[in-house]
Design an enzyme around this catalytic site. Structure first.
Site, PDB file in Angstrom:
ATOM      1  N   ALA A  52       0.339  -7.903   2.336  1.00 12.69           N
ATOM      2  CA  ALA A  52      -0.648  -8.057   1.277  1.00 12.69           C
ATOM      3  C   ALA A  52      -0.217  -7.234   0.066  1.00 12.69           C
ATOM      4  CB  ALA A  52      -2.014  -7.599   1.765  1.00 12.69           C
TER       5      ALA A  52
ATOM      6  N   ASN B  80       1.986   2.555  -6.551  1.00 17.66           N
ATOM      7  CA  ASN B  80       1.041   1.676  -7.236  1.00 17.66           C
ATOM      8  C   ASN B  80      -0.354   2.272  -7.191  1.00 17.66           C
ATOM      9  OD1 ASN B  80      -1.134  -0.188  -5.786  1.00 17.66           O
ATOM     10  ND2 ASN B  80       0.466   0.270  -4.267  1.00 17.66           N
ATOM     11  N   ARG B  81      -1.095   2.022  -8.242  1.00 20.08           N
ATOM     12  CA  ARG B  81      -2.523   2.323  -8.266  1.00 20.08           C
ATOM     13  C   ARG B  81      -3.251   1.112  -8.868  1.00 20.08           C
ATOM     14  NH1 ARG B  81      -0.530   6.525 -11.880  1.00 20.08           N
ATOM     15  NH2 ARG B  81      -0.752   5.929 -14.088  1.00 20.08           N
TER      16      ARG B  81
ATOM     17  N   ASN C 224      -9.200  -4.092   5.069  1.00 21.46           N
ATOM     18  CA  ASN C 224      -8.506  -3.010   4.373  1.00 21.46           C
ATOM     19  C   ASN C 224      -9.512  -1.927   3.987  1.00 21.46           C
ATOM     20  OD1 ASN C 224      -6.996  -1.365   2.678  1.00 21.46           O
ATOM     21  ND2 ASN C 224      -5.956  -3.072   1.676  1.00 21.46           N
TER      22      ASN C 224
ATOM     23  N   CYS D 198      -6.705   1.583   1.523  1.00 24.94           N
ATOM     24  CA  CYS D 198      -6.016   1.644   0.236  1.00 24.94           C
ATOM     25  C   CYS D 198      -6.457   2.905  -0.502  1.00 24.94           C
ATOM     26  CB  CYS D 198      -6.343   0.405  -0.588  1.00 24.94           C
ATOM     27  SG  CYS D 198      -5.635   0.444  -2.253  1.00 24.94           S
TER      28      CYS D 198
ATOM     29  N   LYS E 264      -6.512  -2.334   9.056  1.00 20.97           N
ATOM     30  CA  LYS E 264      -5.302  -1.711   8.526  1.00 20.97           C
ATOM     31  C   LYS E 264      -5.508  -0.216   8.359  1.00 20.97           C
ATOM     32  CE  LYS E 264      -1.680  -2.579   5.096  1.00 20.97           C
ATOM     33  NZ  LYS E 264      -1.228  -3.525   4.048  1.00 20.97           N
TER      34      LYS E 264
ATOM     35  N   TYR F 102       7.142  -5.523   1.693  1.00 21.05           N
ATOM     36  CA  TYR F 102       6.852  -5.878   0.310  1.00 21.05           C
ATOM     37  C   TYR F 102       7.857  -5.174  -0.608  1.00 21.05           C
ATOM     38  CZ  TYR F 102       4.186  -6.138  -4.148  1.00 21.05           C
ATOM     39  OH  TYR F 102       3.797  -6.329  -5.448  1.00 21.05           O
TER      40      TYR F 102
END
Length: 351
Positions: A65, A114-115, A176, A179, A212, A311
Protein backbone atom coordinates in the site's frame (compact mmCIF):
# COMPACT_ATOMS: atom_id res chain seq x y z
CA UNK A 1 17.41 0.97 -18.92
CA UNK A 2 15.89 2.06 -15.60
CA UNK A 3 19.30 2.45 -13.99
CA UNK A 4 20.30 4.69 -16.91
CA UNK A 5 17.19 6.83 -16.50
CA UNK A 6 17.28 6.92 -12.70
CA UNK A 7 19.55 9.98 -12.37
CA UNK A 8 17.11 11.96 -14.52
CA UNK A 9 14.11 10.68 -12.59
CA UNK A 10 15.80 11.42 -9.27
CA UNK A 11 16.48 14.98 -10.41
CA UNK A 12 12.75 15.68 -10.12
CA UNK A 13 10.86 16.05 -6.82
CA UNK A 14 9.85 12.58 -5.58
CA UNK A 15 6.11 13.19 -5.53
CA UNK A 16 6.20 14.83 -8.97
CA UNK A 17 7.86 11.82 -10.56
CA UNK A 18 5.55 9.45 -8.67
CA UNK A 19 2.50 11.22 -10.07
CA UNK A 20 3.97 11.15 -13.59
CA UNK A 21 4.68 7.43 -13.30
CA UNK A 22 1.14 6.69 -12.10
CA UNK A 23 -0.25 8.67 -15.05
CA UNK A 24 2.00 6.67 -17.37
CA UNK A 25 0.85 3.39 -15.85
CA UNK A 26 -2.77 4.52 -16.31
CA UNK A 27 -2.10 5.01 -20.02
CA UNK A 28 -0.54 1.54 -20.28
CA UNK A 29 -3.54 0.03 -18.46
CA UNK A 30 -5.81 1.30 -21.26
CA UNK A 31 -3.49 0.15 -24.02
CA UNK A 32 -2.82 -3.21 -25.72
CA UNK A 33 0.76 -2.79 -24.49
CA UNK A 34 -0.47 -4.12 -21.15
CA UNK A 35 -0.54 -7.65 -22.54
CA UNK A 36 2.99 -7.32 -23.91
CA UNK A 37 4.21 -6.01 -20.58
CA UNK A 38 2.53 -8.88 -18.77
CA UNK A 39 4.11 -11.43 -21.08
CA UNK A 40 7.62 -10.08 -20.51
CA UNK A 41 7.57 -9.51 -16.75
CA UNK A 42 5.18 -12.13 -15.36
CA UNK A 43 6.80 -15.39 -14.30
CA UNK A 44 4.44 -18.38 -14.18
CA UNK A 45 5.94 -21.26 -12.21
CA UNK A 46 3.97 -23.60 -9.96
CA UNK A 47 6.77 -23.57 -7.40
CA UNK A 48 5.90 -19.94 -6.66
CA UNK A 49 2.16 -20.55 -6.20
CA UNK A 50 0.88 -19.75 -2.74
CA UNK A 51 -2.53 -20.29 -1.14
CA UNK A 52 -3.18 -17.83 1.68
CA UNK A 53 -6.51 -16.98 3.34
CA UNK A 54 -8.38 -18.86 0.60
CA UNK A 55 -6.76 -16.79 -2.18
CA UNK A 56 -4.47 -18.08 -4.91
CA UNK A 57 -1.31 -16.02 -5.32
CA UNK A 58 0.75 -16.77 -8.48
CA UNK A 59 3.87 -15.69 -6.62
CA UNK A 60 4.58 -14.33 -3.13
CA UNK A 61 5.83 -10.86 -4.15
CA UNK A 62 3.34 -8.01 -3.89
CA UNK A 63 3.30 -4.24 -4.15
CA UNK A 64 2.61 -2.63 -0.79
CA UNK A 65 0.00 0.00 0.00
CA UNK A 66 1.07 3.57 -0.66
CA UNK A 67 2.07 3.32 -4.30
CA UNK A 68 -1.44 3.17 -5.76
CA UNK A 69 -3.43 5.09 -3.18
CA UNK A 70 -6.54 5.52 -5.29
CA UNK A 71 -6.67 2.13 -7.05
CA UNK A 72 -5.92 3.62 -10.45
CA UNK A 73 -3.38 1.10 -11.79
CA UNK A 74 -3.75 -2.32 -10.13
CA UNK A 75 -3.83 -4.17 -13.47
CA UNK A 76 -0.64 -2.49 -14.68
CA UNK A 77 1.10 -3.32 -11.42
CA UNK A 78 0.03 -6.94 -11.80
CA UNK A 79 1.47 -6.89 -15.34
CA UNK A 80 4.84 -5.87 -13.84
CA UNK A 81 4.94 -9.36 -12.35
CA UNK A 82 3.59 -8.77 -8.86
CA UNK A 83 1.64 -11.65 -7.36
CA UNK A 84 -0.75 -9.33 -5.55
CA UNK A 85 -1.49 -5.63 -5.32
CA UNK A 86 -2.48 -3.72 -2.19
CA UNK A 87 -4.02 -0.30 -2.88
CA UNK A 88 -4.68 2.56 -0.48
CA UNK A 89 -4.61 3.62 2.23
CA UNK A 90 -8.22 4.64 1.71
CA UNK A 91 -10.11 6.72 4.27
CA UNK A 92 -13.81 7.41 4.69
CA UNK A 93 -13.35 11.05 3.72
CA UNK A 94 -11.37 12.40 0.79
CA UNK A 95 -8.35 14.23 2.13
CA UNK A 96 -5.39 16.14 0.75
CA UNK A 97 -2.87 14.87 3.27
CA UNK A 98 -0.01 16.88 4.70
CA UNK A 99 1.53 19.92 2.98
CA UNK A 100 4.21 19.40 0.35
CA UNK A 101 7.06 18.59 0.30
CA UNK A 102 6.21 15.39 2.13
CA UNK A 103 8.23 12.72 0.32
CA UNK A 104 12.03 12.56 0.53
CA UNK A 105 14.66 10.30 -1.01
CA UNK A 106 17.77 9.16 0.85
CA UNK A 107 19.72 7.60 -2.05
CA UNK A 108 22.90 6.86 -0.11
CA UNK A 109 20.77 4.90 2.37
CA UNK A 110 18.42 3.33 -0.21
CA UNK A 111 15.56 4.76 1.79
CA UNK A 112 12.52 7.02 1.64
CA UNK A 113 10.95 9.23 4.28
CA UNK A 114 7.30 10.12 3.79
CA UNK A 115 4.76 12.12 5.72
CA UNK A 116 1.99 11.89 3.14
CA UNK A 117 -0.86 11.78 5.66
CA UNK A 118 -3.27 9.34 3.97
CA UNK A 119 -3.87 11.57 0.93
CA UNK A 120 -6.57 9.86 -1.14
CA UNK A 121 -9.84 10.47 -2.94
CA UNK A 122 -11.96 8.86 -0.24
CA UNK A 123 -13.89 5.62 0.14
CA UNK A 124 -16.82 6.59 -2.08
CA UNK A 125 -14.61 7.50 -5.04
CA UNK A 126 -12.20 4.59 -4.67
CA UNK A 127 -15.03 2.12 -4.12
CA UNK A 128 -16.77 3.37 -7.25
CA UNK A 129 -13.57 3.10 -9.27
CA UNK A 130 -13.07 -0.48 -8.14
CA UNK A 131 -16.69 -1.29 -8.99
CA UNK A 132 -16.34 0.13 -12.49
CA UNK A 133 -12.91 -1.31 -13.29
CA UNK A 134 -11.79 -4.70 -14.46
CA UNK A 135 -9.92 -6.30 -11.54
CA UNK A 136 -6.33 -7.44 -11.85
CA UNK A 137 -5.56 -11.10 -12.51
CA UNK A 138 -3.95 -11.37 -9.06
CA UNK A 139 -5.43 -10.90 -5.57
CA UNK A 140 -6.29 -7.30 -4.75
CA UNK A 141 -5.95 -5.97 -1.22
CA UNK A 142 -7.30 -2.68 0.08
CA UNK A 143 -5.58 -0.89 2.94
CA UNK A 144 -7.98 1.21 5.05
CA UNK A 145 -7.12 4.02 7.46
CA UNK A 146 -8.82 6.56 9.71
CA UNK A 147 -9.93 9.93 8.38
CA UNK A 148 -7.82 12.68 9.92
CA UNK A 149 -10.85 14.68 11.07
CA UNK A 150 -12.46 11.71 12.81
CA UNK A 151 -11.87 11.69 16.58
CA UNK A 152 -10.06 8.61 17.87
CA UNK A 153 -13.13 7.58 19.86
CA UNK A 154 -15.13 7.41 16.61
CA UNK A 155 -12.52 5.41 14.71
CA UNK A 156 -14.48 2.14 14.58
CA UNK A 157 -17.47 3.44 12.57
CA UNK A 158 -15.05 5.44 10.37
CA UNK A 159 -13.18 2.27 9.43
CA UNK A 160 -16.45 0.42 8.90
CA UNK A 161 -17.70 3.10 6.49
CA UNK A 162 -14.60 2.66 4.36
CA UNK A 163 -14.72 -1.13 4.58
CA UNK A 164 -18.32 -1.28 3.40
CA UNK A 165 -17.50 0.77 0.28
CA UNK A 166 -14.49 -1.23 -0.87
CA UNK A 167 -14.97 -4.75 0.50
CA UNK A 168 -17.01 -6.17 -2.38
CA UNK A 169 -14.11 -5.50 -4.73
CA UNK A 170 -11.24 -6.63 -2.50
CA UNK A 171 -9.78 -10.09 -2.01
CA UNK A 172 -8.49 -9.00 1.39
CA UNK A 173 -8.61 -5.88 3.56
CA UNK A 174 -5.77 -4.55 5.72
CA UNK A 175 -6.51 -2.35 8.75
CA UNK A 176 -3.88 0.36 9.03
CA UNK A 177 -3.53 1.68 12.59
CA UNK A 178 0.25 2.02 12.40
CA UNK A 179 1.00 4.85 9.97
CA UNK A 180 3.04 7.52 11.79
CA UNK A 181 1.72 10.40 9.67
CA UNK A 182 -1.83 10.74 11.02
CA UNK A 183 -1.90 12.36 14.48
CA UNK A 184 -2.80 9.89 17.22
CA UNK A 185 -3.34 6.97 14.84
CA UNK A 186 -0.80 4.70 16.51
CA UNK A 187 -2.73 5.02 19.79
CA UNK A 188 -5.30 2.79 18.10
CA UNK A 189 -2.84 -0.10 18.38
CA UNK A 190 -3.63 -0.33 22.10
CA UNK A 191 -5.76 -3.39 22.78
CA UNK A 192 -8.95 -1.53 23.77
CA UNK A 193 -9.43 0.69 20.71
CA UNK A 194 -7.96 -1.91 18.35
CA UNK A 195 -10.37 -4.55 19.58
CA UNK A 196 -13.26 -2.16 19.02
CA UNK A 197 -12.16 -1.40 15.45
CA UNK A 198 -11.43 -4.99 14.46
CA UNK A 199 -14.51 -6.30 16.25
CA UNK A 200 -16.68 -3.81 14.38
CA UNK A 201 -15.24 -4.96 11.06
CA UNK A 202 -15.62 -8.63 11.95
CA UNK A 203 -19.26 -7.94 12.82
CA UNK A 204 -19.61 -6.31 9.39
CA UNK A 205 -18.49 -9.58 7.82
CA UNK A 206 -14.90 -8.59 7.06
CA UNK A 207 -13.01 -11.65 5.80
CA UNK A 208 -10.19 -11.93 4.93
CA UNK A 209 -9.16 -9.21 7.37
CA UNK A 210 -5.58 -8.40 8.37
CA UNK A 211 -3.97 -5.83 10.67
CA UNK A 212 -0.74 -3.95 9.92
CA UNK A 213 1.81 -3.49 12.70
CA UNK A 214 4.26 -0.71 13.47
CA UNK A 215 7.93 -1.69 13.71
CA UNK A 216 8.23 0.68 16.67
CA UNK A 217 6.01 -1.37 18.99
CA UNK A 218 7.67 -3.19 21.88
CA UNK A 219 7.58 -6.96 21.92
CA UNK A 220 4.88 -7.19 24.58
CA UNK A 221 2.59 -4.88 22.59
CA UNK A 222 3.13 -6.89 19.41
CA UNK A 223 2.40 -10.12 21.26
CA UNK A 224 -0.84 -8.57 22.51
CA UNK A 225 -1.91 -7.63 18.97
CA UNK A 226 -1.11 -11.17 17.79
CA UNK A 227 -3.23 -12.58 20.62
CA UNK A 228 -6.10 -10.25 19.70
CA UNK A 229 -5.85 -11.23 16.04
CA UNK A 230 -6.19 -14.88 17.04
CA UNK A 231 -9.06 -14.15 19.44
CA UNK A 232 -10.98 -12.39 16.67
CA UNK A 233 -10.05 -15.05 14.09
CA UNK A 234 -8.40 -12.58 11.74
CA UNK A 235 -6.85 -13.85 8.53
CA UNK A 236 -3.32 -12.56 8.95
CA UNK A 237 -0.85 -9.92 10.12
CA UNK A 238 1.23 -7.47 8.08
CA UNK A 239 4.69 -6.74 9.47
CA UNK A 240 5.56 -3.90 9.17
CA UNK A 241 4.72 -0.28 8.44
CA UNK A 242 7.31 2.52 8.28
CA UNK A 243 9.36 3.57 11.31
CA UNK A 244 9.88 6.91 13.04
CA UNK A 245 13.27 5.74 14.30
CA UNK A 246 16.43 7.02 12.63
CA UNK A 247 19.35 4.58 12.64
CA UNK A 248 22.68 6.26 13.36
CA UNK A 249 24.14 5.01 10.09
CA UNK A 250 21.82 7.15 7.94
CA UNK A 251 23.97 9.48 5.83
CA UNK A 252 21.62 11.59 3.72
CA UNK A 253 20.68 15.02 5.18
CA UNK A 254 17.02 14.19 4.62
CA UNK A 255 17.30 11.89 7.64
CA UNK A 256 16.23 14.93 9.69
CA UNK A 257 12.83 15.06 7.98
CA UNK A 258 9.79 14.00 9.97
CA UNK A 259 7.77 11.02 8.79
CA UNK A 260 7.98 7.31 8.28
CA UNK A 261 11.27 5.78 7.12
CA UNK A 262 11.17 2.87 4.67
CA UNK A 263 13.70 0.97 2.63
CA UNK A 264 16.97 -0.76 3.46
CA UNK A 265 17.35 0.70 6.99
CA UNK A 266 14.10 -1.06 7.95
CA UNK A 267 15.02 -4.45 6.50
CA UNK A 268 16.41 -6.22 9.54
CA UNK A 269 13.89 -4.81 12.01
CA UNK A 270 10.95 -5.87 9.84
CA UNK A 271 12.43 -9.35 9.38
CA UNK A 272 12.90 -9.62 13.15
CA UNK A 273 9.22 -8.81 13.63
CA UNK A 274 8.16 -11.28 10.94
CA UNK A 275 10.06 -13.95 12.87
CA UNK A 276 8.66 -12.75 16.20
CA UNK A 277 5.07 -12.85 14.95
CA UNK A 278 5.39 -16.11 13.00
CA UNK A 279 6.85 -17.87 16.02
CA UNK A 280 3.76 -16.97 18.04
CA UNK A 281 0.90 -17.70 15.66
CA UNK A 282 -0.20 -19.89 12.78
CA UNK A 283 -1.85 -16.89 11.13
CA UNK A 284 -0.25 -15.99 7.79
CA UNK A 285 2.25 -13.13 7.92
CA UNK A 286 2.94 -10.63 5.14
CA UNK A 287 6.51 -9.34 5.45
CA UNK A 288 7.20 -5.74 4.41
CA UNK A 289 10.29 -3.60 4.78
CA UNK A 290 13.59 -3.22 2.94
CA UNK A 291 12.96 -5.79 0.21
CA UNK A 292 15.18 -5.03 -2.80
CA UNK A 293 16.45 -8.45 -3.89
CA UNK A 294 15.56 -12.14 -3.94
CA UNK A 295 17.84 -12.63 -0.95
CA UNK A 296 15.85 -10.05 1.02
CA UNK A 297 12.52 -11.67 0.15
CA UNK A 298 13.81 -15.18 0.81
CA UNK A 299 15.06 -14.18 4.25
CA UNK A 300 11.58 -12.96 5.18
CA UNK A 301 9.97 -16.10 3.77
CA UNK A 302 12.30 -18.35 5.76
CA UNK A 303 11.56 -16.19 8.82
CA UNK A 304 7.85 -17.00 8.45
CA UNK A 305 6.35 -14.69 5.82
CA UNK A 306 3.85 -16.38 3.52
CA UNK A 307 3.83 -13.28 1.31
CA UNK A 308 6.27 -10.40 0.88
CA UNK A 309 5.58 -6.82 -0.16
CA UNK A 310 7.76 -3.97 -1.34
CA UNK A 311 7.48 -0.34 -2.41
CA UNK A 312 10.76 1.51 -1.82
CA UNK A 313 12.62 -1.27 -3.61
CA UNK A 314 10.58 -0.53 -6.74
CA UNK A 315 11.75 3.10 -6.64
CA UNK A 316 15.41 2.14 -6.43
CA UNK A 317 15.48 -1.06 -8.49
CA UNK A 318 12.92 -0.31 -11.18
CA UNK A 319 9.96 -2.04 -12.83
CA UNK A 320 11.58 -5.45 -13.30
CA UNK A 321 12.02 -5.96 -9.56
CA UNK A 322 9.18 -8.45 -9.11
CA UNK A 323 10.39 -10.69 -11.94
CA UNK A 324 14.00 -10.40 -10.79
CA UNK A 325 13.05 -11.44 -7.27
CA UNK A 326 10.91 -14.33 -8.44
CA UNK A 327 13.69 -15.64 -10.68
CA UNK A 328 16.05 -15.44 -7.72
CA UNK A 329 13.56 -17.17 -5.44
CA UNK A 330 13.37 -20.13 -7.79
CA UNK A 331 17.16 -20.41 -7.75
CA UNK A 332 17.20 -20.38 -3.95
CA UNK A 333 14.37 -22.89 -3.63
CA UNK A 334 16.22 -25.29 -5.92
CA UNK A 335 19.53 -24.79 -4.11
CA UNK A 336 17.93 -25.48 -0.72
CA UNK A 337 15.91 -28.46 -1.91
CA UNK A 338 12.44 -26.98 -1.54
CA UNK A 339 9.73 -28.11 -3.96
CA UNK A 340 7.78 -24.88 -3.54
CA UNK A 341 7.95 -21.48 -1.88
CA UNK A 342 5.30 -22.68 0.56
CA UNK A 343 7.74 -25.31 1.82
CA UNK A 344 10.28 -22.59 2.62
CA UNK A 345 7.92 -20.49 4.76
CA UNK A 346 9.22 -20.48 8.32
CA UNK A 347 12.15 -22.78 7.54
CA UNK A 348 14.40 -20.83 9.89
CA UNK A 349 11.88 -21.12 12.73
CA UNK A 350 12.48 -24.86 12.82
CA UNK A 351 16.21 -24.58 13.45
Amino acid sequence: MYQTLKPLLFSLPPETIHDLIVHGLEAVQRDPLLGILDGRLTLDDERLYTEVFDCHFPNPIGIAAGFDKNAKVPRTLAALGFGHVEVGAVTAEAQAGNPRPRLFRLPEDEAIINRMGFNNEGADAVGQRLANSRPPDVPLGVNIGKSETTPLEDAAPDYRYTYERVADHADFVVVNVSCPNTPGLRNLQDRGPLEEILGTLVDAGADPLLVKLSPDLHGSAIAEVVELAEDLDLSGIVATNTTTRRPEELRNPNRAQEGGLSGKPLEHRSTELVRFVASRTDLPVIGVGGVFTAADAYEKIRAGASLVQLYTGLIYQGPTIARDINVGLLERLEADGFDSVEDAVGADLET
